[in-house]
Design an enzyme around this catalytic site. Structure first.
Site, mmCIF file in Angstrom:
data_model
loop_
_atom_site.group_PDB
_atom_site.id
_atom_site.type_symbol
_atom_site.label_atom_id
_atom_site.label_comp_id
_atom_site.label_asym_id
_atom_site.label_seq_id
_atom_site.Cartn_x
_atom_site.Cartn_y
_atom_site.Cartn_z
ATOM 1 N N HIS A 154 0.824 -1.212 0.000
ATOM 2 C CA HIS A 154 0.000 0.000 0.000
ATOM 3 C C HIS A 154 0.859 1.262 0.000
ATOM 4 C CE1 HIS A 154 1.052 -1.052 4.014
ATOM 5 N NE2 HIS A 154 0.096 -0.431 4.672
ATOM 6 N N TYR A 155 1.926 1.256 0.786
ATOM 7 C CA TYR A 155 2.829 2.407 0.841
ATOM 8 C C TYR A 155 3.519 2.614 -0.505
ATOM 9 C CZ TYR A 155 6.876 5.252 2.099
ATOM 10 O OH TYR A 155 7.849 6.237 2.133
ATOM 11 N N THR A 156 4.086 1.537 -1.051
ATOM 12 C CA THR A 156 4.802 1.638 -2.321
ATOM 13 C C THR A 156 3.860 2.039 -3.448
ATOM 14 O OG1 THR A 156 6.319 -0.080 -1.551
ATOM 15 C CG2 THR A 156 6.346 0.422 -3.894
ATOM 16 N N SER A 158 1.152 3.832 -3.205
ATOM 17 C CA SER A 158 0.786 5.243 -3.060
ATOM 18 C C SER A 158 1.879 6.154 -3.593
ATOM 19 C CB SER A 158 0.498 5.568 -1.589
ATOM 20 O OG SER A 158 1.669 5.529 -0.790
ATOM 21 N N LYS A 159 3.122 5.800 -3.346
ATOM 22 C CA LYS A 159 4.232 6.634 -3.795
ATOM 23 C C LYS A 159 4.463 6.487 -5.303
ATOM 24 C CE LYS A 159 5.310 8.287 0.278
ATOM 25 N NZ LYS A 159 5.168 9.723 0.613
#
Length: 245
Positions: A154-156, A158-159
């Site tokens: 999810h973090y990757t 989003s970026k």
């Protein structure tokens, strides 16, 4: 040559801690006028307000949730009332998250995407009527978006999506002379509980070409470059600030 930030009217999201605070203070010391926001009241916001007060009366620290459209509109209103417009928008707010994909809940997915992507969209959209020709929008991403990292889908994501948003908006806003770029930091030692655990720092430092972790000053230098006039012909780019990891 000078950076050309003196007198700039700047909005910085998430500006009371870590990288955001370093950027806010660097801009203020360079002669820019700054509005910044924070999600929760507390010592960090109070400390920044005090430090900015020592640099002049033209800076503003506002409480706002940039994932909420109403708060974003109110934040834009503060910028309009204080400055009459904006020259620079720095979308710095962000959160981290870690979970194996099989255990990643929809709520956690939404929390990270809302903060790391949707908030950038909302703030940029609300700022468009205020941005002067030749303005600059700077999105703070992460170099992990270009490499991937286990247990952070999810973090990757989003970026990585932020890079696509930047490239599309660069095409769309270019006719107005507005530049938009992404800065992608690597592992940054932000100090205290904001940096990596002590046992990981040496291992991560050895993974970089420069043999050290980054600092908030390292990233702030790139932000000031994009905020100023030296980058006036650069848009749609992603600048890695990761020590060659």
């Amino acid at each position: 040559m000078e950076l050309g930030i003196f007198g700039k009217r700047v909005l910085v999201t998430g500006g009371t801690r870590g990288l955001g605070k370093t950027v806010v203070l660097a801009l203020a010391k360079g002669g820019a006028r700054v509005v910044t926001c924070h999600h929760s009241a507390g010592a960090a916001a109070d400390d920044l307000s005090r430090e900015l007060k020592e640099l002049g009366d033209q800076h503003h620290v506002v409480r706002a949730d940039v994932t909420a459209e109403d708060d974003v509109q109110r934040l834009a209103g503060v910028c309009k009332e204080a400055f009459g417009g904006l020259d620079v928008v720095i979308n710095n707010v962000g959160v981290v998250g870690e979970a194996p994909v099989g255990e990643l809940s929809a709520e956690e997915w939404s929390r990270v995407l809302d903060t790391n992507l949707t908030a950038h969209f909302l703030v940029t959209q609300a700022s468009l009527p205020l941005l002067a020709e030749g303005g600059s929008v700077i999105n703070i991403g992460a170099s992990a978006a270009l490499r991937g990292r286990a247990a952070t889908a999810h973090y990757t994501a989003s970026k990585a999506a932020l890079i696509g948003l930047t490239k599309s908006l660069a095409k769309e806003l270019g006719p107005r002379g507005i530049r938009i770029n992404t800065i992608a930091p690597g592992v940054i030692d932000k100090g205290g509980d904001l940096g990596p655990p002590p046992q990981m720092r040496e291992r991560l430092a050895k993974m970089t070409a420069l043999g050290r972790l980054g600092t908030t000053d390292d990233v702030a230098g790139a932000v000031l470059f994009f905020a100023g006039d030296l980058s006036r012909y650069i848009t749609g780019t992603t600048l890695n600030v990761d020590g060659g990891i």
